[in-house]
Structure formats: C-alpha cells, structure tokens
Design an enzyme around this catalytic site. Structure first.
Site, mmCIF file in Angstrom:
data_model
loop_
_atom_site.group_PDB
_atom_site.id
_atom_site.type_symbol
_atom_site.label_atom_id
_atom_site.label_comp_id
_atom_site.label_asym_id
_atom_site.label_seq_id
_atom_site.Cartn_x
_atom_site.Cartn_y
_atom_site.Cartn_z
ATOM 1 N N SER A 141 -60.419 17.069 17.000
ATOM 2 C CA SER A 141 -59.138 17.429 18.080
ATOM 3 C C SER A 141 -60.032 17.700 19.125
ATOM 4 O O SER A 141 -60.341 16.742 20.069
ATOM 5 C CB SER A 141 -58.285 18.806 17.478
ATOM 6 N N ASP A 235 -49.319 12.000 14.339
ATOM 7 C CA ASP A 235 -50.300 12.783 15.131
ATOM 8 C C ASP A 235 -49.737 12.717 16.531
ATOM 9 O O ASP A 235 -49.596 11.503 16.945
ATOM 10 C CB ASP A 235 -51.662 12.536 14.962
ATOM 11 N N HIS A 265 -51.196 15.932 12.557
ATOM 12 C CA HIS A 265 -52.527 16.405 13.070
ATOM 13 C C HIS A 265 -53.008 17.468 12.183
ATOM 14 O O HIS A 265 -52.369 18.649 11.819
ATOM 15 C CB HIS A 265 -52.269 17.106 14.584
#
Length: 295
Positions: A141, A235, A265
């Site tokens: 991320s 995501d 995500h």
C-alpha cells in the site's frame, strides 16, 4: 463488481478501517503495538534517525536482501504490521530483511518518508551480511508507493543498485484522490475519502508533483528494476496499478502482474488463510526468489 467468494469477510468489513477523525487513535494504537513487537528484536537506525527493524538470514556470508516497507497510506503504521511477511521471506528464502520506520504526513510531508526509506536502503547496502548486487525493495500500500518512489530516486541518483521491486497493492497516483467515479460502497478497508486525506497531507508543500512523490507521474521508466505488482480488482488502487505496470512495460522493464479477481485492499492480511490469499502470497514470494537467486 462482486467480491471474490473465497474472501467471505469482504461483506462484513468497514468501507475504511481508518478515517481522518480516527487517525490519531490509529497512530497511538500502532505505536503501542510497535513498541511491544520490537522488544527483543535487532533494531538499527538510518541516517535520518528512524528505526530499522532487522530480520537476519540464517546462513552466513553475503545473502540477498529485501527492504520491506510497511503500509498505512503514508499517514500511520509501523513494521509490526509486516512481521509475518518479513518472517516468511526469511523462513522460506533465507534472505536478509530490513523494515524501516518513517515519518508521516501531514506533520512531515514529502519527501520526509522517502528520505527515511532511502536512508534505510543506504544502511542495508552497506551491511556485510548482504550481497549488494542482490537487493530488492518492496512494500504494501503506502509502503508500495515508497518502494516505487525509491526505485525512481535510486535510478536518478545512481544508486544504490536495486535488483527488483515488489509492489503489493501500491498507492501510486495522487490523481485518484480526485476521481468521482469510485463508489465507496463497493470498496473496503481504504476509502476514497481517506485516500484524498492522505494524499493532501503528503503533498501539502508541493506546487509541482514529481514522480518520486506520485510514481504514476513517471514519464520514462527505463532503467528501473524488474517488477512484481499485485492488486485486486475491488481495490481502490486497481486502475493506477495496472496503468503503472503498462508504463514499466513500455520502457521494456520486465513486469509480472498478479491481478486478483474480486479482491479488496488488504485482502491478504485480512484473510490470510483463504486460498486466494495463499496463492497470491506464493506468487509474490516466488517472484522474489527468482529475482534474487538468478541475478
């Protein structure tokens, strides 16, 4: 869009695990967790003063190494969230792993976090336990963002040499914060609102946004290391990850993409025992193995 049936928690998870209002609490919680988890571990410091959590390889002599950067959208977190990944790399591959702490926006906007992970890379490249020709960088991320930005910075500054980058659901494009076609009801864990808040804080002092602040701004990817990039179709970062992979390919950078249907995500961390998460993590670990054992 539907969630992957092998990820049953998707329907129960919140649209965002953190909001701007809850961010101070999340930072405090992660500090407590980080303090508890780093006790008894080898901790070093980079030139900017930030801690580097060290996960040594078992074998002696120069080993391949991975700088693995934690997530948190550039606004919170610490390496405690990455212990499982770091230990898996050591256990399965016997690579040396280092995971740096870094400063957060908005208190410390760009380039503070990038400076911190760059200092960690410099530290790693100097360690006698590692082979400096076999260093990979990667992250999850916001950590994937910093890994991508660090690869660009290292290329432009002439080192340290990076053999491979491993980008797990990376946060790459500041322009996503202005998209109005994203339905928050169809997303989980990291919301458009939180994404905009994080980018606004990180880029607060910039009039012009360079690729080292938003890697999607990169015009020429030539000279960047071979790359693994993975993301789910559910995501928030899906489109920007696919576009970045194409940017790399256009410059003849070898790219392996892992696009997971219906994965949200953070799916691999939220549901690690699911077959889709296990398959994905196996692909990522195998990509690291191939990259650093054939250099």
């Amino acid at each position: 869009m539907t969630f992957n049936p092998d990820l049953p928690k998707a329907h129960k998870l919140p649209k965002s695990l953190v909001t701007p209002a809850r961010l101070p609490f999340m930072r405090a919680l992660m500090r407590v967790i980080g303090f508890a988890q780093r006790q008894g571990r080898r901790i070093e410091r980079g030139a900017t003063g930030q801690r580097i959590w060290v996960f040594p390889a078992r074998a002696h002599g120069p080993r391949p190494a991975v700088l693995w950067i934690h997530g948190g959208g550039l606004v919170f977190g610490n390496p405690a969230s990455e212990i499982a990944t770091c230990k898996r790399i050591v256990d399965e591959l016997d690579f040396f792993v280092a995971s740096p702490e870094y400063r957060f926006a908005p208190k410390d906007p760009y380039p503070a976090a990038l400076d911190d992970v760059a200092a960690a890379l410099d530290w790693l490249a100097e360690q006698p336990e590692i082979d400096p020709t076999r260093i990979a960088i990667g992250g999850d991320s916001g950590g994937g963002h910093l890994a991508a930005a660090l690869a660009i910075r290292a290329r432009d500054r002439g080192g340290p040499d990076i053999a491979f980058q491993c980008l797990h659901e990376p946060m790459l494009d500041e322009a996503t914060r202005r998209r109005d076609d994203l339905d928050p009801d169809l997303l989980r864990v990291w919301s458009p609102r939180m994404n905009a808040h994080a980018w606004d804080g990180y880029l607060a002092d910039l009039d012009t946004i360079p690729a080292t602040a938003s890697p999607a701004r990169l015009d020429d990817a030539s000279g960047l290391p071979a790359t693994f990039i993975g993301v789910g179709t559910a995501d928030l970062f899906h489109d920007e990850c696919r576009a970045y992979a194409e940017t790399l390919r256009t410059a003849d950078v070898p790219v392996e993409e892992a696009v997971v249907p219906g994965a949200y995500h953070g799916f691999a961390a939220m549901e690690p025992d699911s077959s889709v998460s296990q398959d994905y993590m196996r692909r990522m670990i195998d990509a690291l193995r191939r990259a650093l054992t054939t250099v």
